[in-house]
Scaffold this motif. Sequence first.
Motif, PDB file in Angstrom:
ATOM      1  N   CYS A 164       0.839  -1.193   0.000  1.00 54.67           N
ATOM      2  CA  CYS A 164       0.000   0.000   0.000  1.00 54.67           C
ATOM      3  C   CYS A 164       0.878   1.248   0.000  1.00 54.67           C
ATOM      4  CB  CYS A 164      -0.909   0.000   1.228  1.00 54.67           C
ATOM      5  SG  CYS A 164      -1.923   1.487   1.332  1.00 54.67           S
ATOM      6  N   PRO A 165       0.606   2.188  -0.883  1.00 52.90           N
ATOM      7  CA  PRO A 165       1.425   3.406  -0.935  1.00 52.90           C
ATOM      8  C   PRO A 165       1.230   4.317   0.274  1.00 52.90           C
ATOM      9  CG  PRO A 165      -0.407   3.572  -2.456  1.00 52.90           C
ATOM     10  CD  PRO A 165      -0.421   2.163  -1.921  1.00 52.90           C
ATOM     11  N   TYR A 166       0.231   4.042   1.103  1.00 53.53           N
ATOM     12  CA  TYR A 166      -0.022   4.858   2.287  1.00 53.53           C
ATOM     13  C   TYR A 166       0.604   4.273   3.548  1.00 53.53           C
ATOM     14  CZ  TYR A 166      -3.248   7.146  -0.818  1.00 53.53           C
ATOM     15  OH  TYR A 166      -3.778   7.833  -1.880  1.00 53.53           O
ATOM     16  N   LYS A 167       1.272   3.156   3.420  1.00 49.26           N
ATOM     17  CA  LYS A 167       1.896   2.489   4.559  1.00 49.26           C
ATOM     18  C   LYS A 167       3.343   2.971   4.662  1.00 49.26           C
ATOM     19  CE  LYS A 167       2.332  -2.296   6.146  1.00 49.26           C
ATOM     20  NZ  LYS A 167       2.089  -3.676   5.696  1.00 49.26           N
ATOM     21  N   ASN A 168       3.667   3.613   5.808  1.00 53.54           N
ATOM     22  CA  ASN A 168       5.024   4.133   5.933  1.00 53.54           C
ATOM     23  C   ASN A 168       5.987   3.051   6.425  1.00 53.54           C
ATOM     24  OD1 ASN A 168       4.824   4.005   8.758  1.00 53.54           O
ATOM     25  ND2 ASN A 168       4.486   6.203   9.001  1.00 53.54           N
ATOM     26  N   VAL A 169       7.223   3.420   6.623  1.00 50.58           N
ATOM     27  CA  VAL A 169       8.256   2.455   6.995  1.00 50.58           C
ATOM     28  C   VAL A 169       8.011   1.838   8.377  1.00 50.58           C
ATOM     29  CG1 VAL A 169       9.871   4.130   7.991  1.00 50.58           C
ATOM     30  CG2 VAL A 169      10.760   2.072   6.897  1.00 50.58           C
ATOM     31  N   GLN A 170       7.251   2.517   9.227  1.00 51.56           N
ATOM     32  CA  GLN A 170       6.901   1.960  10.543  1.00 51.56           C
ATOM     33  C   GLN A 170       5.593   1.175  10.491  1.00 51.56           C
ATOM     34  OE1 GLN A 170       7.497   5.553  10.446  1.00 51.56           O
ATOM     35  NE2 GLN A 170       9.653   5.261  10.917  1.00 51.56           N
ATOM     36  N   ASP A 171       5.101   0.864   9.300  1.00 59.40           N
ATOM     37  CA  ASP A 171       3.835   0.146   9.098  1.00 59.40           C
ATOM     38  C   ASP A 171       2.653   0.910   9.678  1.00 59.40           C
ATOM     39  OD1 ASP A 171       5.008  -1.896   7.633  1.00 59.40           O
ATOM     40  OD2 ASP A 171       5.336  -3.151   9.396  1.00 59.40           O
TER      41      ASP A 171
END
Length: 88
Positions: free
Chosen positions: A44-51
């Motif tokens: 998902c493109p909205y999921k950052n590196v910290q999930d």
Amino acid sequence: MSQGPHSDNPRKVDPERYRRSVERLTEIFRGISETVNVVSAYRCPYKNVQDRCTAQFGCRNQDRSAPPGELYPCTGSDNLDYRSAWEI
């Protein structure tokens, strides 16, 4: 004072060294771009590196039990097609 192999003019650009540097940067960015193309098909493109979910809209993969002011943890699997999770 010596400044290396180009001590006659420290501002002089070595065209061959410049060309090799640009080629190396091109290879680095090509690798990054190829990885992004692969990952974007399932992550998902909205999921950052910290999930954490950075979407400003509802998604069934958002764990809404997060404390106020914090991004919702993403419970989605990167092995799934996330696009159907978005609320319309």
